[in-house]
Design an enzyme around this catalytic site. Structure first.
Site, PDB file in Angstrom:
ATOM      1  N   HIS A  64       0.669  -1.195  -0.052  1.00 27.22           N
ATOM      2  CA  HIS A  64       0.051  -0.054  -0.091  1.00 27.22           C
ATOM      3  C   HIS A  64       0.598   1.210  -0.125  1.00 27.22           C
ATOM      4  CE1 HIS A  64      -0.106   0.889   4.428  1.00 27.22           C
ATOM      5  NE2 HIS A  64       0.188  -0.246   4.683  1.00 27.22           N
ATOM      6  N   ASP A 167       5.707   1.827   6.913  1.00 29.57           N
ATOM      7  CA  ASP A 167       4.554   1.382   6.781  1.00 29.57           C
ATOM      8  C   ASP A 167       3.745   2.262   5.881  1.00 29.57           C
ATOM      9  OD1 ASP A 167       1.934   0.412   6.802  1.00 29.57           O
ATOM     10  OD2 ASP A 167       1.432   1.104   8.659  1.00 29.57           O
ATOM     11  N   GLU A 197      -5.258   1.708   2.167  1.00 34.48           N
ATOM     12  CA  GLU A 197      -5.179   0.304   3.062  1.00 34.48           C
ATOM     13  C   GLU A 197      -5.471   0.723   4.599  1.00 34.48           C
ATOM     14  OE1 GLU A 197      -3.068  -2.457   5.919  1.00 34.48           O
ATOM     15  OE2 GLU A 197      -3.024  -0.260   5.744  1.00 34.48           O
ATOM     16  N   GLU A 198      -5.134   2.088   4.878  1.00 37.14           N
ATOM     17  CA  GLU A 198      -5.151   2.217   6.165  1.00 37.14           C
ATOM     18  C   GLU A 198      -6.619   2.517   6.825  1.00 37.14           C
ATOM     19  OE1 GLU A 198      -2.799   1.857   8.342  1.00 37.14           O
ATOM     20  OE2 GLU A 198      -0.844   2.214   7.359  1.00 37.14           O
ATOM     21  N   ASP A 220       3.892  -5.925   3.557  1.00 43.62           N
ATOM     22  CA  ASP A 220       3.758  -4.921   4.269  1.00 43.62           C
ATOM     23  C   ASP A 220       4.575  -4.920   5.638  1.00 43.62           C
ATOM     24  OD1 ASP A 220       2.371  -2.740   5.850  1.00 43.62           O
ATOM     25  OD2 ASP A 220       0.292  -3.664   5.225  1.00 43.62           O
ATOM     26  N   HIS A 307       3.391   3.216  13.129  1.00 37.29           N
ATOM     27  CA  HIS A 307       2.424   4.068  13.356  1.00 37.29           C
ATOM     28  C   HIS A 307       3.040   5.343  14.035  1.00 37.29           C
ATOM     29  CE1 HIS A 307      -1.509   2.343  11.183  1.00 37.29           C
ATOM     30  NE2 HIS A 307      -0.367   2.122  10.496  1.00 37.29           N
TER      31      HIS A 307
HETATM   32 CO    CO Z   1      -0.428   0.865   8.859  1.00 36.42          CO
HETATM   33 ZN    ZN Z   2       0.672  -1.227   6.339  1.00 41.15          ZN
END
Ligand code: CO
Ligand code: ZN
Length: 333
Positions: A64, A167, A197-198, A220, A307
């Site tokens: 992503h 990410d 994706e998130e 990922d 994150h």
């Molecule tokens: Co993420």
């Molecule tokens: Zn991710």
């Protein structure tokens, strides 16, 4: 072969919160074009690089492009910006961070004086862009604008890499590096750089429907269990090699795909480990249930502090993932 750190640095500096992946997509398309037969986008913002094979089966890889972000919900009369989340944010992760809007405006995240920092919610945080009042703030930023983390990427000792948005830009780098050295295979290959994706694997869902692959492999980041007192216990760690996903909150990987990935790694001497992520999902979850079902699995890059404004992974693991993606292109069950 493409330089992993420099490419990550470039992609991580691009603006690309969920739903606004254009800038990242443009950069990726430019790198991918010489190595694909066709590069196209769909209405959800997915970028697809297609490499024609012998037509035996089709394999869809998905990394992503989108990132989490802070979306402005209210600008007060003093010029402070109040926000909500695009993707998974937590107060303790973003308190004190530097953020940047699409137009380059920078701000600092701080907390309302009335809130108890230990119990604070995202609604207690605000972004200070240095505006003297609301009117001035509104000249630069509007409700609905999204800010992303504004941090540089850098190399660390121990062959590690620190960067915002590992990410999942690092997986985009993995796919780009892998597709540069893929020999022609019996399979048609689709390298998807997915959107949103998130927000719940949304891009991968429409991409998988459109492509209708036989196999789907998400690439990922995953959590790394090697930090102090990591909970829950997790074996997957930095420098342990490419992580072959067994399960996460969105998917149970097909045993045949797990076996196939592990065999491919062992055959080529690629270091690998197994991964079970107890909270969080991947594009594999959306791909697996597309149409009448897809044989799905995932290759994960162990990453610390996912994150957070800056995340850490190991270059050796990234290289192992590049090799494993390459090895998995010739899938034949
Ligand atoms: Co993420
Ligand atoms: Zn991710």
């Amino acid at each position: 072969m493409l330089n992993i750190f420099e490419t990550q640095q470039k992609l991580a500096a691009a603006f690309g919160p969920s739903g606004q992946e254009n800038e990242v997509a443009g950069m990726i398309a430019e790198i991918a074009k010489p190595f694909a037969d066709e590069v196209y986008t769909d209405r959800l913002g997915n970028l697809v690089a297609y490499k024609k094979g012998g037509g035996e089966a089709s394999v869809m890889f998905s990394a992503h492009m989108d990132s989490i972000g802070l979306i402005v919900t209210h600008i007060d009369e003093n010029g402070f910006l109040w926000f909500s989340q695009v993707g998974g944010l937590a107060v303790w992760r973003i308190y004190g961070s530097v953020v940047r809007f699409g137009n380059g405006t920078r701000g600092v995240v701080f907390i309302n004086g009335k809130a108890n920092p230990k119990e604070a919610k995202l609604s207690d945080l605000y972004i200070d862009i240095g505006a003297p009042d609301g009117k001035t703030a509104r000249e630069t930023v509007s409700v609905g604008d999204v800010a992303v983390f504004d941090q540089p990427a850098f190399l660390m000792s121990g062959n590690c890499l620190a960067s915002p948005y590992l990410d999942d830009r690092i997986a985009c780098v993995v796919l780009l590096a892998a597709m540069q050295e893929i020999p022609k295979t019996a399979n048609d290959l689709y390298f998807v750089f997915s959107s949103q994706e998130e927000l719940g694997l949304r891009g991968a869902k429409t991409a998988a429907y459109g492509i209708a692959p036989t196999y789907g492999i998400a690439v990922d980041v995953t959590t790394s269990g090697d930090i102090p007192d990591h909970k829950p216990k997790m074996e997957c760690r930095l420098h342990g090699g490419a992580a072959v996903k067994i399960m996460d909150a969105s998917v149970i990987c097909h045993p045949r795909v797990v076996k196939w990935l592990e065999d491919a790694a062992d055959r080529e001497g690629i270091p690998r480990q197994r991964e079970i992520l107890q909270a969080g999902g991947t594009d594999a979850g959306a791909i697996q249930v597309a149409r009448a079902g897809v044989y799905a699995g995932a290759i994960s890059i162990p990453t610390r502090y996912i994150h957070n404004p800056v995340e850490i992974c190991a270059l050796d693991d990234v290289e192992a993932c590049v090799k494993l993606v390459r090895a998995s292109c010739a899938i034949s069950l």
